[in-house]
Design a protein around this motif. Structure first.
Motif, PDB file in Angstrom:
ATOM      1  N   ILE A  98       0.834  -1.204   0.000  1.00 41.30           N
ATOM      2  CA  ILE A  98       0.000   0.000   0.000  1.00 41.30           C
ATOM      3  C   ILE A  98       0.867   1.251   0.000  1.00 41.30           C
ATOM      4  O   ILE A  98       0.602   2.213  -0.738  1.00 41.30           O
ATOM      5  N   ARG A  99       1.916   1.235   0.822  1.00 41.42           N
ATOM      6  CA  ARG A  99       2.771   2.424   0.937  1.00 41.42           C
ATOM      7  C   ARG A  99       3.573   2.661  -0.339  1.00 41.42           C
ATOM      8  O   ARG A  99       3.734   3.807  -0.791  1.00 41.42           O
ATOM      9  N   THR A 100       4.107   1.594  -0.933  1.00 44.99           N
ATOM     10  CA  THR A 100       4.942   1.751  -2.128  1.00 44.99           C
ATOM     11  C   THR A 100       4.132   1.766  -3.413  1.00 44.99           C
ATOM     12  O   THR A 100       4.624   2.200  -4.450  1.00 44.99           O
ATOM     13  N   ALA A 229       3.268   8.800  -6.602  1.00 46.83           N
ATOM     14  CA  ALA A 229       3.762   7.471  -6.243  1.00 46.83           C
ATOM     15  C   ALA A 229       5.188   7.573  -5.709  1.00 46.83           C
ATOM     16  O   ALA A 229       5.995   8.364  -6.221  1.00 46.83           O
ATOM     17  N   PRO A 230       5.535   6.804  -4.687  1.00 53.00           N
ATOM     18  CA  PRO A 230       6.910   6.829  -4.151  1.00 53.00           C
ATOM     19  C   PRO A 230       7.923   6.471  -5.238  1.00 53.00           C
ATOM     20  O   PRO A 230       7.677   5.590  -6.067  1.00 53.00           O
ATOM     21  N   CYS A 235      10.908   3.845  -2.001  1.00 54.25           N
ATOM     22  CA  CYS A 235      10.549   2.427  -1.888  1.00 54.25           C
ATOM     23  C   CYS A 235      11.651   1.635  -1.199  1.00 54.25           C
ATOM     24  O   CYS A 235      11.370   0.710  -0.425  1.00 54.25           O
ATOM     25  N   THR A 236      12.918   2.004  -1.476  1.00 54.08           N
ATOM     26  CA  THR A 236      14.036   1.319  -0.824  1.00 54.08           C
ATOM     27  C   THR A 236      13.971   1.501   0.688  1.00 54.08           C
ATOM     28  O   THR A 236      14.126   0.547   1.456  1.00 54.08           O
ATOM     29  N   LEU A 240      13.397  -1.426   3.544  1.00 54.16           N
ATOM     30  CA  LEU A 240      14.334  -1.650   4.642  1.00 54.16           C
ATOM     31  C   LEU A 240      13.638  -1.544   5.995  1.00 54.16           C
ATOM     32  O   LEU A 240      13.922  -2.325   6.909  1.00 54.16           O
ATOM     33  N   ASP A 241      12.723  -0.600   6.126  1.00 53.72           N
ATOM     34  CA  ASP A 241      11.959  -0.477   7.373  1.00 53.72           C
ATOM     35  C   ASP A 241      11.165  -1.755   7.642  1.00 53.72           C
ATOM     36  O   ASP A 241      11.114  -2.249   8.774  1.00 53.72           O
TER      37      ASP A 241
END
Length: 257
Positions: A98-100, A229-230, A235-236, A240-241
């Motif tokens: 969803i976030r990316t 959009a990221p 996105c990287t 990693l998070d």
């Protein structure tokens, strides 16, 4: 006669002795060395080593040295801890998608192959999907690179020897040096070798011993019709998070990147 001796199974004991011995050895042992370590005649182990090799539990390295394969690790993947890994990862993978606004997949090294064990679709119309259960290359994928980079030299040799998709292919010298860089920066970022226009972002899910138990990959696809959009860098960081969180849940307590 003690209860321990009443139900002895000498052949089974011999096989387990070999597996337990090789589990603690880097670089493998010859048949003679195995006999010496176990205080038995080397000839006693010929048939047992042959069977263990044919069943995939040990492999023969250069110099007629026998080393433990990752088959036992692969069998352990069928155990509830792997199902727990997927159950822990699923909501995190969904949030990452969803976030990316990109798809992502979780892979492990299982019985000689890199296998996709979980997949999360992109939330929009477009995304790259890889079927759960798919076997992918060690050499040509971000997931494979990460699993190789975050393993010991001995584990790496066994992984390469066991992987049928890369059978007969020596590791390219350029990849060997690349693995050092991946380990240093904590992730892989590379154009897809399978799909034009896709950029693979891959990071490890770490165990407490500092080895990767899985790799999480975002096959990044530029979304030209989604202005907010990221980007690749965003996105990287999100990947990693997510891997840090999942590693913490797996008991690693370490950071990636």
């Amino acid at each position: 006669m003690s209860d321990d001796d009443r139900y002895r199974a000498p052949a089974l004991d011999k096989g387990l002795d070999i597996l337990e011995l090789l589990a603690g050895i880097d670089g493998g042992l010859t048949q003679a060395e195995i006999g010496k370590r176990l205080d038995r005649s080397p000839n006693e182990f010929y048939r047992m080593l042959d069977r263990l090799q044919k069943r995939g539990y040990v492999t023969r390295l250069e110099g007629d040295r026998f080393a433990l394969t990752l088959k036992l690790f692969g069998i352990s993947q069928l155990h509830p801890p792997t199902r727990r890994l997927v159950s822990y990862a699923t909501p995190l993978m969904r949030e990452l998608a969803i976030r990316t606004r990109q798809a992502n997949q979780l892979t492990v090294f299982d019985r000689g192959q890199v296998v996709v064990i979980a997949q999360q679709e992109a939330p929009g119309y477009w995304g790259i999907s890889v079927r759960v259960g798919s076997h992918i290359s060690l050499y040509d994928t971000g997931s494979g690179h990460v699993l190789l980079a975050f393993s010991t030299e001995e584990q790496r040799r066994v992984m390469v020897a066991e992987n049928p998709l890369d059978a007969g292919r020596e590791m390219p010298p350029s990849l060997a040096s690349r693995l050092d860089r991946i380990r240093e920066q904590g992730y892989e970022s590379m154009p897809s070798a399978q799909t034009a226009g896709v950029f693979n972002l891959s990071a490890p899910v770490m165990a407490g011993d500092g080895a990767a138990i899985a790799a999480l990959t975002v096959p990044y696809l530029p979304l030209v019709n989604v202005p907010d959009a990221p980007d690749l860098s965003d996105c990287t960081h999100m990947l990693l998070d997510t891997c840090r969180t999942l590693s913490s849940m797996a008991g690693a307590g370490v950071e990636t990147g």
